[in-house]
Design a protein around this motif. Sequence first.
Motif, PDB file in Angstrom:
ATOM      1  N   ALA A 145      61.746  57.302  58.211  1.00 12.95           N
ATOM      2  CA  ALA A 145      62.044  56.759  56.921  1.00 12.95           C
ATOM      3  C   ALA A 145      60.910  56.911  56.009  1.00 12.95           C
ATOM      4  O   ALA A 145      61.162  56.950  54.726  1.00 12.95           O
ATOM      5  CB  ALA A 145      61.971  55.158  57.186  1.00 12.95           C
ATOM      6  N   VAL A 163      66.166  53.146  47.044  1.00 12.23           N
ATOM      7  CA  VAL A 163      66.500  52.200  47.866  1.00 12.23           C
ATOM      8  C   VAL A 163      68.102  51.828  47.753  1.00 12.23           C
ATOM      9  O   VAL A 163      68.744  51.701  48.991  1.00 12.23           O
ATOM     10  CB  VAL A 163      65.933  50.938  47.224  1.00 12.23           C
ATOM     11  N   PHE A 166      69.296  54.372  50.429  1.00 11.68           N
ATOM     12  CA  PHE A 166      69.240  53.710  51.919  1.00 11.68           C
ATOM     13  C   PHE A 166      70.091  52.523  52.299  1.00 11.68           C
ATOM     14  O   PHE A 166      70.477  52.372  53.297  1.00 11.68           O
ATOM     15  CB  PHE A 166      67.539  53.359  52.064  1.00 11.68           C
ATOM     16  N   LEU A 167      70.252  51.799  51.116  1.00 16.14           N
ATOM     17  CA  LEU A 167      71.331  50.542  51.450  1.00 16.14           C
ATOM     18  C   LEU A 167      72.798  51.137  51.875  1.00 16.14           C
ATOM     19  O   LEU A 167      73.433  50.223  52.559  1.00 16.14           O
ATOM     20  CB  LEU A 167      71.224  49.585  50.332  1.00 16.14           C
ATOM     21  N   ARG A 170      72.517  51.876  55.228  1.00  8.90           N
ATOM     22  CA  ARG A 170      72.411  50.637  56.089  1.00  8.90           C
ATOM     23  C   ARG A 170      73.754  50.083  56.320  1.00  8.90           C
ATOM     24  O   ARG A 170      74.231  49.556  57.264  1.00  8.90           O
ATOM     25  CB  ARG A 170      71.421  49.708  55.281  1.00  8.90           C
ATOM     26  N   ASP A 203      65.530  46.200  58.127  1.00 10.27           N
ATOM     27  CA  ASP A 203      64.623  46.031  57.102  1.00 10.27           C
ATOM     28  C   ASP A 203      63.119  46.375  57.270  1.00 10.27           C
ATOM     29  O   ASP A 203      62.525  46.819  56.228  1.00 10.27           O
ATOM     30  CB  ASP A 203      64.614  44.405  57.166  1.00 10.27           C
ATOM     31  N   LEU A 206      63.188  49.972  55.773  1.00  9.56           N
ATOM     32  CA  LEU A 206      63.428  50.103  54.187  1.00  9.56           C
ATOM     33  C   LEU A 206      61.682  49.941  53.641  1.00  9.56           C
ATOM     34  O   LEU A 206      61.539  50.404  52.705  1.00  9.56           O
ATOM     35  CB  LEU A 206      64.113  48.855  53.769  1.00  9.56           C
ATOM     36  N   LEU A 209      60.209  53.086  54.059  1.00 10.76           N
ATOM     37  CA  LEU A 209      60.696  53.975  53.053  1.00 10.76           C
ATOM     38  C   LEU A 209      60.148  53.726  51.756  1.00 10.76           C
ATOM     39  O   LEU A 209      59.807  54.721  50.945  1.00 10.76           O
ATOM     40  CB  LEU A 209      62.319  54.117  53.252  1.00 10.76           C
TER      41      LEU A 209
END
Length: 227
Positions: A145, A163, A166-167, A170, A203, A206, A209
């Motif tokens: 990450a 972000v 990445f979400l 997720r 989490d 994240l 990352l």
Amino acid sequence: MTVSRTPETTVVEEWLTVQDACALIGVSPATLRRWSAAGDVQAFTTPGGHRRFARSMILGLLPSARRQRPTLEHLGETPEHMMSVFRRHLGQACRGVSWLAGLGEDEMEPLREHGRRIASSLLMFIDASTTGERQAAIQKAEGAATEYGRIAARGSGEIRETVEAFLRFRMLFLGELVQVARRRGLDTIESTNLLVTATQAIDQLLVALMSGHETELAEIASERDSS
């Protein structure tokens, strides 16, 4: 861990934090603390005032028919299958993420490799049966990450876009776990345990990352200032 010895056997007891115990049986920290305060669940209190729960006792709270959630590997959820899900849906999921759309094939391959490492390490983390296995898996995932964040920083420079991408990963990952739980008939406790464990791990990734993204931007700025 606490080691209990008898003349015949040596028993190693694993002590869980409130968060780990809750993830194992799918209840909230408030519920577990309430059970502990009422004496329904025994806990060991550390010198710092933190509760610790014996793993064997926590597992004893589960229905006797099934003391432990089946592993994802046993359910057929392999890293290869997870990546096939990503390949089918990632294009649509990442639509509108401008920096991804602007990358060439040579630039995309490192991101795919880090994505594969993240997915496989997450599956290993979710299936891990010991603290050591979980730590090894999450460290590997965090490393991937972090590198993903560094590459993204060079591609976009915007933490918001990194972000956002990445979400969306997720969302796909957790969505596939929900489908696995439905297809394989996991009960409510098992499904909750699965999703809580996965969400907590993601989490953490994240944070890794974002750290990689910030580090890369700082290095770029430093190189620019020194030139």
